[in-house]
Design a protein around this motif. Structure first.
Motif, mmCIF file in Angstrom:
data_model
loop_
_atom_site.group_PDB
_atom_site.id
_atom_site.type_symbol
_atom_site.label_atom_id
_atom_site.label_comp_id
_atom_site.label_asym_id
_atom_site.label_seq_id
_atom_site.Cartn_x
_atom_site.Cartn_y
_atom_site.Cartn_z
ATOM 1 N N MET A 89 -6.686 11.342 -0.082
ATOM 2 C CA MET A 89 -6.314 9.827 0.202
ATOM 3 C C MET A 89 -7.249 9.771 1.621
ATOM 4 S SD MET A 89 -2.149 9.456 -0.290
ATOM 5 C CE MET A 89 -1.601 9.544 -1.962
ATOM 6 N N GLU A 90 -7.540 8.525 1.927
ATOM 7 C CA GLU A 90 -8.213 8.322 3.141
ATOM 8 C C GLU A 90 -6.850 8.290 4.077
ATOM 9 O OE1 GLU A 90 -11.429 8.034 3.807
ATOM 10 O OE2 GLU A 90 -11.765 8.429 1.804
ATOM 11 N N PRO A 91 -7.430 8.395 5.545
ATOM 12 C CA PRO A 91 -6.125 8.495 6.704
ATOM 13 C C PRO A 91 -5.343 7.339 6.448
ATOM 14 C CG PRO A 91 -8.351 9.188 7.421
ATOM 15 C CD PRO A 91 -8.663 8.615 6.029
ATOM 16 N N PRO A 92 -5.616 6.022 6.300
ATOM 17 C CA PRO A 92 -4.358 4.945 6.399
ATOM 18 C C PRO A 92 -3.448 5.283 5.148
ATOM 19 C CG PRO A 92 -6.658 4.143 6.772
ATOM 20 C CD PRO A 92 -6.921 5.567 6.357
ATOM 21 N N ALA A 93 -3.970 5.282 3.979
ATOM 22 C CA ALA A 93 -3.143 5.842 2.803
ATOM 23 C C ALA A 93 -2.350 7.148 3.051
ATOM 24 C CB ALA A 93 -4.069 5.748 1.610
ATOM 25 N N LEU A 94 -3.061 8.146 3.659
ATOM 26 C CA LEU A 94 -2.265 9.328 4.044
ATOM 27 C C LEU A 94 -1.187 9.029 5.025
ATOM 28 C CD1 LEU A 94 -1.970 12.371 3.449
ATOM 29 C CD2 LEU A 94 -3.625 12.505 5.377
ATOM 30 N N ARG A 95 -1.239 8.376 6.061
ATOM 31 C CA ARG A 95 -0.271 8.127 6.864
ATOM 32 C C ARG A 95 0.914 7.242 6.265
ATOM 33 N NH1 ARG A 95 -4.741 6.946 10.327
ATOM 34 N NH2 ARG A 95 -4.554 4.684 9.916
ATOM 35 N N ARG A 96 0.571 6.487 5.283
ATOM 36 C CA ARG A 96 1.649 5.388 4.770
ATOM 37 C C ARG A 96 2.531 6.545 3.642
ATOM 38 N NH1 ARG A 96 -2.349 1.839 4.013
ATOM 39 N NH2 ARG A 96 -2.501 2.040 1.721
ATOM 40 N N ALA A 97 1.581 7.435 2.832
ATOM 41 C CA ALA A 97 2.297 8.406 2.011
ATOM 42 C C ALA A 97 3.165 9.320 2.745
ATOM 43 C CB ALA A 97 1.111 9.281 1.358
ATOM 44 N N ILE A 98 2.871 9.745 3.879
ATOM 45 C CA ILE A 98 3.714 10.520 4.758
ATOM 46 C C ILE A 98 4.938 9.848 5.162
ATOM 47 C CG2 ILE A 98 4.060 11.749 6.934
ATOM 48 C CD1 ILE A 98 1.075 12.466 6.775
ATOM 49 N N GLU A 99 5.021 8.386 5.376
ATOM 50 C CA GLU A 99 6.028 7.847 6.129
ATOM 51 C C GLU A 99 6.815 7.488 4.673
ATOM 52 O OE1 GLU A 99 4.225 4.023 7.200
ATOM 53 O OE2 GLU A 99 3.405 5.144 9.576
ATOM 54 N N VAL A 100 6.353 7.280 3.710
ATOM 55 C CA VAL A 100 7.232 7.185 2.606
ATOM 56 C C VAL A 100 8.019 8.402 2.227
ATOM 57 C CG1 VAL A 100 7.255 6.647 0.156
ATOM 58 C CG2 VAL A 100 6.010 5.279 1.447
ATOM 59 N N ALA A 101 7.264 9.228 2.284
ATOM 60 C CA ALA A 101 7.850 10.825 1.962
ATOM 61 C C ALA A 101 9.095 11.045 3.007
ATOM 62 C CB ALA A 101 7.000 11.918 1.807
ATOM 63 N N GLN A 102 8.869 10.938 4.337
ATOM 64 C CA GLN A 102 10.013 11.156 5.233
ATOM 65 C C GLN A 102 11.036 10.077 4.977
ATOM 66 O OE1 GLN A 102 7.069 10.532 8.601
ATOM 67 N NE2 GLN A 102 8.054 12.230 9.483
ATOM 68 N N ALA A 103 10.821 8.977 4.935
ATOM 69 C CA ALA A 103 11.867 8.079 4.609
ATOM 70 C C ALA A 103 12.689 8.241 3.685
ATOM 71 C CB ALA A 103 11.281 6.569 4.478
ATOM 72 N N MET A 104 12.084 8.700 2.264
ATOM 73 C CA MET A 104 12.684 8.682 1.001
ATOM 74 C C MET A 104 13.670 10.118 1.023
ATOM 75 S SD MET A 104 11.207 9.659 -2.916
ATOM 76 C CE MET A 104 11.705 11.246 -2.302
#
Length: 282
Positions: A1-16
């Motif tokens: 994933m490109e950096p912007p998508a990776l950051r969002r993926a990390i945020e989603v995994a953390q929140a969930m």
């Protein structure tokens, strides 16, 4: 994933994960490609995060893991028992939670690899009816890329014909007799086998397909096939030629982003020719 998508993926995994009651103070990126694997600290869960467009593949992987968990002695990474065994969809991502295994520093012993793969195949024979693609379905996708000059404009005509012949004719020969076909891992290479305190464990189950065991052995180090009881060595080389032809097809795509792509374009074609040479009688 490109950096912007990776950051969002990390945020989603953390929140969930936090909503499931698991503590997450830090996230370590274990693997990043079209989907990512994230180690969640200190809960020691592993989140696999994919774009929601890959939801079906993520759900398929979880189903394979769920069934294998019911089989004794299956050498496979397990889903996290603290979460429901399903894929969670959130903010454009599909997330599944797995057990994190601390890898051992030592390499897997040569005798342990064929033993683990043999036990894995035995476990797959016990999972019941599972709707899986045949390995030739994956070959067909690669062949489509090779035949589409707009998708692979830099592939030379002679190399295009080499890949076309290998993917079409050789895979047809391999699949002519399906009597010995069974469920397979699909890509049990060294990167998909973890050395853990539990012993060697296979990961990345999304590539599960149906075919001869030699198709799996073609992805493993060469010595594995020599120590796998009943394996057809010549068939392994034929499968290996098809495997490298698929690999090469992906590398010659116009939008392929594999690091050191130019090297692997040349190396892939070289390995196709080497495998084909070893398929010849004698």
């Amino acid at each position: 994933m490109e950096p912007p998508a990776l950051r969002r993926a990390i945020e989603v995994a953390q929140a969930m994960t936090s909503e499931l009651g698991l503590q997450v103070d830090d996230v370590v990126v274990i693997h990043n490609s079209d989907r990512v694997a994230l180690r969640l600290v200190p809960s020691e869960a592993l989140a696999r995060v994919a774009p929601v467009g890959d939801l079906a593949a993520s759900e398929f992987e979880v189903e394979v893991a769920r069934r294998l968990a019911e089989v004794d002695d299956a050498p496979v990474a397990e889903l996290d028992p603290r979460a429901e065994p399903r894929v969670h969809v959130r903010d454009g991502f599909a997330v599944s939670l797995w057990t994190y295994y601390e890898p051992l520093g030592s390499t897997i012993e040569p005798a342990d690899y064929p033993d683990a793969l043999h036990r894995y195949h035995a476990a797959l024979r016990q999972v019941g009816d599972l709707d899986t693609p045949h390995f030739t379905d994956r070959v067909a996708v690669a062949l489509k890329e090779v035949n589409d000059r707009e998708q692979s404009p830099e592939l030379a005509d002679a190399d295009r014909e080499l890949l076309r012949e290998t993917l079409s004719k050789l895979s047809a020969e391999i699949s002519a007799d399906k009597a010995g076909d069974q469920l397979l891992h699909g890509e049990p290479h060294e990167g998909n086998l973890l050395n853990t305190k539990r012993g060697p464990l296979f990961i990345d189950l999304v590539t599960c397909c149906r075919g001869p065991v030699e198709f799996d052995l073609a992805h493993a180090p060469e010595d594995v096939g020599k120590h796998y009881a009943g394996a057809d060595e010549r068939l392994i080389y034929r499968c290996r030629a098809v495997d490298w032809a698929m690999f090469s097809a992906w590398r010659w795509r116009r939008n392929d982003q594999m690091p050191d792509r130019d090297h692997w374009r040349a190396e892939g074609l070289k390995l196709v020719r080497a495998a084909l040479a070893r398929c010849e009688p004698g």
